[in-house]
Write an enzyme that holds these catalytic residues in place. Structure first.
Site, PDB file in Angstrom:
ATOM      1  N   CYS A 131       0.707  -1.143   0.042  1.00  0.00           N
ATOM      2  CA  CYS A 131       0.044   0.037   0.137  1.00  0.00           C
ATOM      3  C   CYS A 131       0.768   1.230  -0.022  1.00  0.00           C
ATOM      4  CB  CYS A 131      -0.819   0.069   1.278  1.00  0.00           C
ATOM      5  SG  CYS A 131      -2.335   1.192   1.142  1.00  0.00           S
ATOM      6  N   ASP A 200      -3.657   1.642  10.125  1.00  0.00           N
ATOM      7  CA  ASP A 200      -4.790   2.133  10.245  1.00  0.00           C
ATOM      8  C   ASP A 200      -5.363   2.489  11.541  1.00  0.00           C
ATOM      9  OD1 ASP A 200      -5.640   3.554   7.484  1.00  0.00           O
ATOM     10  OD2 ASP A 200      -4.840   1.525   7.054  1.00  0.00           O
TER      11      ASP A 200
HETATM   12  C1  RUB Z   1      -3.844   3.416   3.338  1.00  0.00           C
HETATM   13  C2  RUB Z   1      -3.131   2.327   4.293  1.00  0.00           C
HETATM   14  C3  RUB Z   1      -1.865   2.940   4.960  1.00  0.00           C
HETATM   15  C4  RUB Z   1      -2.209   3.322   6.527  1.00  0.00           C
HETATM   16  C5  RUB Z   1      -1.102   4.048   6.874  1.00  0.00           C
HETATM   17  O1  RUB Z   1      -4.970   2.879   3.035  1.00  0.00           O
HETATM   18  O2  RUB Z   1      -3.460   1.415   4.496  1.00  0.00           O
HETATM   19  O3  RUB Z   1      -0.963   1.807   5.065  1.00  0.00           O
HETATM   20  O4  RUB Z   1      -3.419   4.172   6.220  1.00  0.00           O
HETATM   21  O5  RUB Z   1      -0.683   5.277   6.413  1.00  0.00           O
HETATM   22  P1  RUB Z   1      -5.691   4.126   1.953  1.00  0.00           P
HETATM   23  P2  RUB Z   1       0.078   6.389   7.120  1.00  0.00           P
HETATM   24  O6  RUB Z   1      -5.128   4.073   0.947  1.00  0.00           O
HETATM   25  O7  RUB Z   1      -7.147   3.147   1.795  1.00  0.00           O
HETATM   26  O8  RUB Z   1      -6.318   5.231   2.890  1.00  0.00           O
HETATM   27  O9  RUB Z   1       1.373   5.755   7.647  1.00  0.00           O
HETATM   28  O10 RUB Z   1       0.210   7.347   6.037  1.00  0.00           O
HETATM   29  O11 RUB Z   1      -0.633   7.029   8.154  1.00  0.00           O
END
Ligand code: RUB
Length: 308
Positions: A131, A200
């Site tokens: 991701c 998340d």
């Molecule tokens: C994004 C996702 C990321 C986490 C952490 O999912 O799963 O790994 O949100 O991100 P989506 P961060 O694209 O559906 O939002 O480290 O930037 O908080």
């Protein structure tokens, strides 16, 4: 509601603004915008307006405790503060200052976390990620900046291909980056030194909730005896889970998977999934590396949550 705040909510829902930290930051900034634009003439009405807008921002995506935790904290402080000020302009200024201070704190926490994270990467490490996590890309870029010649494999992350965003960001930064289809992760894991993903939500049991596909990466990492870390500020802890409530997993539109699919075909499109704590070597937080089993008590203290 201010038009630009409506726009932020729309952008969060459509994943134009994505990733837990970017969402939380956008939500807190939006509260600042709303506070500045407010026409309310009493501190109680002003507080109620921000409460309502805060709820809408917090619900824009359901699986985002970081956004909820920061909004709750902001509203708690605002509620206390509003009684100490007579003029509406003073409480409005207070709200704007508070949102600015929260965003600054988020950046400082992220910086600390990234600094702990980059130290975990052996020199020349091969890293697998899934991701797009701004926290993970921050760690990888910090490591590269310090002269670590890391190599990164990014899973493309169906259905919305957030892995391409990661790959683009890293390759433009000069990091040796390879994009793979999600089903190719087993093949590259044999060459990996470490897996690094974002977060998340974290439950009271220390389980990780992150983009769908993350548990496959974690299970394959365990199979090959590769360590698996999640980069997560403690604000990603979901206090609701302490009381037996499950963190809701967002279900997204099936069109993201197949637009024009045959009628009657069922499609499942969960945005996230859980990875059991036993597959996780540790959470990289702003307070250092925390084992999954201890995350809950560390987070409860930081967030000021009373356990008993
Ligand atoms: C994004 C996702 C990321 C986490 C952490 O999912 O799963 O790994 O949100 O991100 P989506 P961060 O694209 O559906 O939002 O480290 O930037 O908080």
């Amino acid at each position: 509601m201010d038009k630009s705040v409506e726009r932020v909510i729309k952008d969060i829902k459509s994943i134009k603004i994505q990733g837990a930290r970017n969402i939380a930051k956008a939500a807190i900034n939006a509260l600042g915008v709303q506070a500045r634009a407010s026409k309310k003439n009493s501190s109680q009405l002003f507080y109620e307006e921000l409460l309502l807008v805060g709820q809408k921002l917090a619900l824009a995506r359901p699986t985002e405790p970081m956004t909820r935790n920061y909004i709750d904290e902001f509203l708690r402080e605002l509620k206390k503060g509003k009684n100490n000020f007579g003029k509406i302009s003073e409480i409005r200024d207070l709200a704007v200052q508070m949102t600015n201070a929260i965003v600054k704190r988020m950046d400082e926490n992220a910086e600390k976390l990234m600094s702990y994270g980059q130290k975990l990467l052996p020199n020349g490490a091969t890293v697998v990620t899934h991701c797009h996590s701004s926290t993970v890309t921050g760690i990888l870029k910090m490591a590269a900046k310090k002269g670590n010649s890391i190599k990164v494999f990014c899973c493309e992350t169906r259905p919305l291909y957030q892995g391409r965003k990661t790959a683009k960001e890293l390759v433009e930064f000069g990091i040796d980056t390879t994009l793979i289809v999600d089903s190719g992760v087993n093949g590259v894991m044999k060459r990996a030194d470490i897996c690094l993903v974002g977060a998340d939500a974290i439950t009271s049991r220390g389980d990780l909730i992150n983009k769908v596909g993350t548990s496959t990466v974690a299970h394959i990492a365990r199979f090959h005896d590769i360590s698996f870390y999640s980069a997560a500020e403690v604000y990603k802890y979901s206090p609701l889970t302490l009381f037996g409530t499950r963190e809701e997993i967002e279900q997204r539109n099936s069109k993201e998977v197949w637009d024009g699919a045959p009628k009657k075909l069922k499609i499942l499109n969960p945005a996230f999934e859980a990875v059991a704590a036993r597959y996780i070597n540790g959470y990289i937080t702003e307070l250092g590396i925390v084992p999954p089993q201890s995350l809950f008590s560390v987070a409860a203290e930081k967030l000021g949550i009373d356990i008993v």
